[in-house]
Design a protein around this motif. Structure first.
Motif, PDB file in Angstrom:
ATOM      1  N   GLN A 135      68.649 -36.135 -15.161  1.00  0.00           N
ATOM      2  CA  GLN A 135      69.123 -36.506 -13.830  1.00  0.00           C
ATOM      3  C   GLN A 135      68.073 -36.225 -12.755  1.00  0.00           C
ATOM      4  N   GLY A 136      66.935 -35.676 -13.154  1.00  0.00           N
ATOM      5  CA  GLY A 136      65.858 -35.434 -12.206  1.00  0.00           C
ATOM      6  C   GLY A 136      65.688 -33.994 -11.763  1.00  0.00           C
ATOM      7  N   TYR A 137      66.513 -33.067 -12.278  1.00  0.00           N
ATOM      8  CA  TYR A 137      66.370 -31.663 -11.908  1.00  0.00           C
ATOM      9  C   TYR A 137      65.182 -31.045 -12.657  1.00  0.00           C
ATOM     10  N   GLU A 138      64.403 -30.230 -11.962  1.00  0.00           N
ATOM     11  CA  GLU A 138      63.274 -29.554 -12.571  1.00  0.00           C
ATOM     12  C   GLU A 138      63.729 -28.228 -13.174  1.00  0.00           C
ATOM     13  N   PRO A 139      63.111 -27.818 -14.291  1.00  0.00           N
ATOM     14  CA  PRO A 139      63.524 -26.556 -14.928  1.00  0.00           C
ATOM     15  C   PRO A 139      63.562 -25.376 -13.973  1.00  0.00           C
ATOM     16  N   ARG A 140      62.597 -25.297 -13.051  1.00  0.00           N
ATOM     17  CA  ARG A 140      62.548 -24.157 -12.130  1.00  0.00           C
ATOM     18  C   ARG A 140      63.695 -24.173 -11.118  1.00  0.00           C
ATOM     19  N   ASN A 141      64.387 -25.303 -11.000  1.00  0.00           N
ATOM     20  CA  ASN A 141      65.491 -25.423 -10.054  1.00  0.00           C
ATOM     21  C   ASN A 141      66.862 -25.398 -10.725  1.00  0.00           C
ATOM     22  N   ILE A 142      66.892 -24.973 -11.995  1.00  0.00           N
ATOM     23  CA  ILE A 142      68.151 -24.889 -12.735  1.00  0.00           C
ATOM     24  C   ILE A 142      68.401 -23.426 -13.099  1.00  0.00           C
ATOM     25  N   GLY A 143      69.590 -22.936 -12.790  1.00  0.00           N
ATOM     26  CA  GLY A 143      69.981 -21.583 -13.175  1.00  0.00           C
ATOM     27  C   GLY A 143      71.182 -21.640 -14.100  1.00  0.00           C
ATOM     28  N   SER A 144      71.497 -20.539 -14.759  1.00  0.00           N
ATOM     29  CA  SER A 144      72.653 -20.533 -15.652  1.00  0.00           C
ATOM     30  C   SER A 144      73.501 -19.303 -15.399  1.00  0.00           C
ATOM     31  N   THR A 145      74.809 -19.495 -15.425  1.00  0.00           N
ATOM     32  CA  THR A 145      75.770 -18.421 -15.203  1.00  0.00           C
ATOM     33  C   THR A 145      76.888 -18.529 -16.232  1.00  0.00           C
ATOM     34  N   GLY A 146      77.605 -17.419 -16.452  1.00  0.00           N
ATOM     35  CA  GLY A 146      78.706 -17.495 -17.395  1.00  0.00           C
ATOM     36  C   GLY A 146      79.496 -16.213 -17.479  1.00  0.00           C
ATOM     37  N   HIS A 147      80.717 -16.322 -18.016  1.00  0.00           N
ATOM     38  CA  HIS A 147      81.615 -15.191 -18.256  1.00  0.00           C
ATOM     39  C   HIS A 147      81.670 -14.914 -19.748  1.00  0.00           C
ATOM     40  N   ARG A 172      66.666 -17.333 -13.029  1.00  0.00           N
ATOM     41  CA  ARG A 172      67.438 -16.140 -13.391  1.00  0.00           C
ATOM     42  C   ARG A 172      68.759 -16.570 -14.009  1.00  0.00           C
ATOM     43  N   SER A 173      69.126 -15.905 -15.102  1.00  0.00           N
ATOM     44  CA  SER A 173      70.422 -16.128 -15.730  1.00  0.00           C
ATOM     45  C   SER A 173      71.299 -14.929 -15.440  1.00  0.00           C
ATOM     46  N   SER A 174      72.557 -15.179 -15.134  1.00  0.00           N
ATOM     47  CA  SER A 174      73.472 -14.093 -14.824  1.00  0.00           C
ATOM     48  C   SER A 174      74.698 -14.177 -15.708  1.00  0.00           C
ATOM     49  N   ALA A 175      75.047 -13.051 -16.327  1.00  0.00           N
ATOM     50  CA  ALA A 175      76.206 -13.010 -17.209  1.00  0.00           C
ATOM     51  C   ALA A 175      77.110 -11.866 -16.800  1.00  0.00           C
ATOM     52  N   SER A 176      78.415 -12.063 -16.930  1.00  0.00           N
ATOM     53  CA  SER A 176      79.351 -10.997 -16.594  1.00  0.00           C
ATOM     54  C   SER A 176      80.404 -10.866 -17.671  1.00  0.00           C
ATOM     55  N   ARG A 177      80.918  -9.626 -17.813  1.00  0.00           N
ATOM     56  CA  ARG A 177      81.985  -9.337 -18.772  1.00  0.00           C
ATOM     57  C   ARG A 177      83.297  -9.313 -18.023  1.00  0.00           C
ATOM     58  N   ARG A 178      84.277 -10.048 -18.517  1.00  0.00           N
ATOM     59  CA  ARG A 178      85.571 -10.110 -17.855  1.00  0.00           C
ATOM     60  C   ARG A 178      86.339  -8.812 -18.027  1.00  0.00           C
ATOM     61  N   GLY A 179      87.243  -8.571 -17.100  1.00  0.00           N
ATOM     62  CA  GLY A 179      88.117  -7.409 -17.171  1.00  0.00           C
ATOM     63  C   GLY A 179      89.423  -7.760 -17.864  1.00  0.00           C
TER      64      GLY A 179
END
Length: 226
Positions: A135-147, A172-179
């Motif tokens: 879709q035209g996004y550059e790798p440096r402009n893509i981040g990832s998040t998740g639970h 930067r990738s960010s991950a969190s553990r659910r409560g």
């Protein structure tokens, strides 16, 4: 001081989960239905719109905050231990994260086990990422998040690509553990919330210093976290 409306509503939500989960030997379809109701306990983000999309065969949902940077995007992966939850489960959470980041977020509906065993979930994460590139996004402009298991996918995706010698998607990738999501779980839980971040660059030497590169890709062991 009286009990707030929000507290009363959350207590009612927990009671409804308890009632649904109380029968013995619940089948997977019922468990998935219960998990999908968890989103009702969170608030709707303001100024966010949604659009279904097919990410090269992987169902996904665009989460679009007002004023989001059109050149940046997040990949968001839901919780559920790879066997439950869905786009609906994490839609609101992804909306709040996208607003804070000022970027669109693509919530990925990766395939679930046992119908689709590991590594189908990791394959779908990579497919969605490559769709963003198309879709035209550059790798440096893509981040990832998740639970939870989604956090595993968020961190494993850049590692998987780095092991192939490719530029990692997120800065930067960010991950969190659910409560906990039930009264019994609340009593057992000891307020342990873990946050994992992996800064990944395009340079293998800098990635190794940051601990974001492995000598060879090994599929992570499937997790039962939810």
């Amino acid at each position: 001081m009286g009990i707030s409306t929000e507290t009363q509503q959350f207590a009612q939500f927990l009671e409804s989960v308890r009632a649904k989960a109380s029968p013995p030997a619940l089948d997977l379809a019922v468990v998935r239905d219960i998990v999908d109701t968890h989103a009702s306990a969170s608030t709707e983000p303001e100024g966010v719109t949604y659009a279904d999309v097919d990410a090269d065969g992987v169902p996904a949902l665009w989460v679009i905050p007002e004023g989001a940077d059109p050149d940046k995007a997040l990949l968001h992966f839901h919780f559920g231990g790879s066997v439950a939850a869905s786009i609906s489960s994490d839609r609101k959470a992804a909306g709040h994260i996208a607003k804070a980041a000022g970027a669109r977020s693509l919530v990925v509906s990766f395939r679930l086990a046992p119908e689709y065993p590991h590594p189908a979930q990791f394959d779908d994460a990579e497919t969605a990422y490559r769709w963003l590139l198309a879709q035209g996004y550059e790798p440096r402009n893509i981040g990832s998040t998740g639970h939870s298991i989604g956090g595993t996918l968020a961190v494993a995706l850049p590692l998987r690509l780095l092991a192939k010698g490719e530029a990692a998607p997120p800065g930067r990738s960010s991950a969190s553990r659910r409560g906990p999501t039930s009264p019994s779980a609340t009593r057992r839980w000891t307020r342990t919330r873990n946050s994992t971040r992996c800064s990944a660059g395009t340079s293998s030497s800098s990635s190794e210093r940051l601990g974001c590169r492995t000598p060879a890709w090994t599929s992570p062991t499937p997790t039962s976290a939810s």
